[in-house]
Design a protein around this motif. Structure first.
Motif, PDB file in Angstrom:
ATOM      1  N   HIS A  95       0.868  -1.177   0.000  1.00  0.00           N
ATOM      2  CA  HIS A  95       0.000   0.000   0.000  1.00  0.00           C
ATOM      3  C   HIS A  95       0.905   1.227   0.000  1.00  0.00           C
ATOM      4  O   HIS A  95       1.625   1.461   0.976  1.00  0.00           O
ATOM      5  CB  HIS A  95      -0.892   0.032   1.244  1.00  0.00           C
ATOM      6  N   LEU A  96       0.894   1.992  -1.071  1.00  0.00           N
ATOM      7  CA  LEU A  96       1.721   3.188  -1.153  1.00  0.00           C
ATOM      8  C   LEU A  96       1.225   4.209  -0.136  1.00  0.00           C
ATOM      9  O   LEU A  96       0.075   4.631  -0.177  1.00  0.00           O
ATOM     10  CB  LEU A  96       1.668   3.774  -2.572  1.00  0.00           C
ATOM     11  N   VAL A  97       2.097   4.574   0.803  1.00  0.00           N
ATOM     12  CA  VAL A  97       1.760   5.530   1.853  1.00  0.00           C
ATOM     13  C   VAL A  97       2.214   6.922   1.418  1.00  0.00           C
ATOM     14  O   VAL A  97       1.486   7.890   1.559  1.00  0.00           O
ATOM     15  CB  VAL A  97       2.420   5.134   3.185  1.00  0.00           C
ATOM     16  N   SER A  98       3.420   6.983   0.921  1.00  0.00           N
ATOM     17  CA  SER A  98       3.978   8.224   0.396  1.00  0.00           C
ATOM     18  C   SER A  98       5.083   7.826  -0.565  1.00  0.00           C
ATOM     19  O   SER A  98       5.404   6.654  -0.686  1.00  0.00           O
ATOM     20  CB  SER A  98       4.522   9.104   1.524  1.00  0.00           C
ATOM     21  N   SER A  99       5.651   8.783  -1.233  1.00  0.00           N
ATOM     22  CA  SER A  99       6.725   8.473  -2.167  1.00  0.00           C
ATOM     23  C   SER A  99       7.802   7.663  -1.447  1.00  0.00           C
ATOM     24  O   SER A  99       8.293   8.066  -0.396  1.00  0.00           O
ATOM     25  CB  SER A  99       7.318   9.772  -2.707  1.00  0.00           C
ATOM     26  N   ASN A 100       8.102   6.501  -1.990  1.00  0.00           N
ATOM     27  CA  ASN A 100       9.135   5.604  -1.463  1.00  0.00           C
ATOM     28  C   ASN A 100       8.801   4.969  -0.117  1.00  0.00           C
ATOM     29  O   ASN A 100       9.688   4.552   0.608  1.00  0.00           O
ATOM     30  CB  ASN A 100      10.490   6.301  -1.382  1.00  0.00           C
ATOM     31  N   SER A 101       7.522   4.872   0.221  1.00  0.00           N
ATOM     32  CA  SER A 101       7.127   4.251   1.482  1.00  0.00           C
ATOM     33  C   SER A 101       5.862   3.416   1.276  1.00  0.00           C
ATOM     34  O   SER A 101       4.871   3.915   0.752  1.00  0.00           O
ATOM     35  CB  SER A 101       6.889   5.325   2.536  1.00  0.00           C
ATOM     36  N   PHE A 102       5.921   2.152   1.716  1.00  0.00           N
ATOM     37  CA  PHE A 102       4.799   1.235   1.589  1.00  0.00           C
ATOM     38  C   PHE A 102       4.463   0.614   2.934  1.00  0.00           C
ATOM     39  O   PHE A 102       5.357   0.235   3.690  1.00  0.00           O
ATOM     40  CB  PHE A 102       5.132   0.066   0.639  1.00  0.00           C
ATOM     41  N   HIS A 103       3.168   0.495   3.212  1.00  0.00           N
ATOM     42  CA  HIS A 103       2.701  -0.381   4.286  1.00  0.00           C
ATOM     43  C   HIS A 103       2.480  -1.734   3.616  1.00  0.00           C
ATOM     44  O   HIS A 103       1.949  -1.800   2.508  1.00  0.00           O
ATOM     45  CB  HIS A 103       1.401   0.112   4.912  1.00  0.00           C
ATOM     46  N   VAL A 104       2.888  -2.819   4.267  1.00  0.00           N
ATOM     47  CA  VAL A 104       2.819  -4.147   3.667  1.00  0.00           C
ATOM     48  C   VAL A 104       1.963  -5.072   4.517  1.00  0.00           C
ATOM     49  O   VAL A 104       2.143  -5.150   5.732  1.00  0.00           O
ATOM     50  CB  VAL A 104       4.239  -4.751   3.512  1.00  0.00           C
ATOM     51  N   ASP A 105       1.006  -5.749   3.874  1.00  0.00           N
ATOM     52  CA  ASP A 105       0.209  -6.803   4.515  1.00  0.00           C
ATOM     53  C   ASP A 105       0.602  -8.129   3.892  1.00  0.00           C
ATOM     54  O   ASP A 105       0.709  -8.242   2.670  1.00  0.00           O
ATOM     55  CB  ASP A 105      -1.289  -6.575   4.304  1.00  0.00           C
ATOM     56  N   ILE A 106       0.807  -9.138   4.746  1.00  0.00           N
ATOM     57  CA  ILE A 106       1.261 -10.449   4.290  1.00  0.00           C
ATOM     58  C   ILE A 106       0.226 -11.488   4.693  1.00  0.00           C
ATOM     59  O   ILE A 106      -0.135 -11.592   5.870  1.00  0.00           O
ATOM     60  CB  ILE A 106       2.626 -10.801   4.918  1.00  0.00           C
ATOM     61  N   TYR A 107      -0.238 -12.262   3.705  1.00  0.00           N
ATOM     62  CA  TYR A 107      -1.233 -13.306   3.940  1.00  0.00           C
ATOM     63  C   TYR A 107      -0.604 -14.674   3.695  1.00  0.00           C
ATOM     64  O   TYR A 107       0.089 -14.878   2.695  1.00  0.00           O
ATOM     65  CB  TYR A 107      -2.445 -13.116   3.024  1.00  0.00           C
ATOM     66  N   ASP A 108      -0.870 -15.592   4.612  1.00  0.00           N
ATOM     67  CA  ASP A 108      -0.377 -16.960   4.487  1.00  0.00           C
ATOM     68  C   ASP A 108      -0.981 -17.597   3.245  1.00  0.00           C
ATOM     69  O   ASP A 108      -2.188 -17.531   3.033  1.00  0.00           O
ATOM     70  CB  ASP A 108      -0.754 -17.749   5.742  1.00  0.00           C
ATOM     71  N   GLY A 109      -0.145 -18.210   2.416  1.00  0.00           N
ATOM     72  CA  GLY A 109      -0.601 -18.820   1.174  1.00  0.00           C
ATOM     73  C   GLY A 109      -1.487 -20.029   1.378  1.00  0.00           C
ATOM     74  O   GLY A 109      -2.262 -20.393   0.488  1.00  0.00           O
TER      75      GLY A 109
END
Length: 117
Positions: free
Chosen positions: A92-106
């Protein structure tokens, strides 16, 4: 395989994309063609990935074929977050060059949480 979603908020357009982690993404995470135009000029030379209130800095590298990827720092991010082949990762792009990341078990398709939560 990358998926792209756009979420419109009253303040601004936030970009999201997801990918199923494959064995060839163990050392680098290459942005697929559809994402290249979306992030052209916005990424590099490093990005910050935030998950579970922790931040990792990863290098954005330009490959010989013109595609960009997360390179140095990507393996540590994967290891620290126990990302396995088949897991689904949303950026999830938060700002330029910064992402929030969500990880889901496959396997379970549940959101992975850190060991200390």
């Amino acid at each position: 395989m990358a998926m792209q979603l756009n979420e419109r908020t009253p303040q601004k357009n936030k970009t999201k994309f997801g990918t199923v982690i494959s064995s060839d993404q163990q050392s680098q995470m290459v942005f697929e063609d559809i994402l290249q135009a979306e992030f052209q000029g916005e990424l590099g030379p490093t990005c910050q990935l935030e998950n579970n209130q922790k931040i990792w800095t990863v290098e954005v590298k330009l490959l010989a074929d013109g595609l960009k990827c997360f390179d140095d720092g990507w393996q540590k991010f994967q290891t620290d977050n126990n990302i396995k082949v088949g897991d689904v990762v949303f950026f999830h792009l938060v700002s330029s060059n910064s992402f929030h990341v969500d990880i889901y078990d496959g396997v379970t398709q549940c959101l992975k949480m850190s060991d200390d939560e």
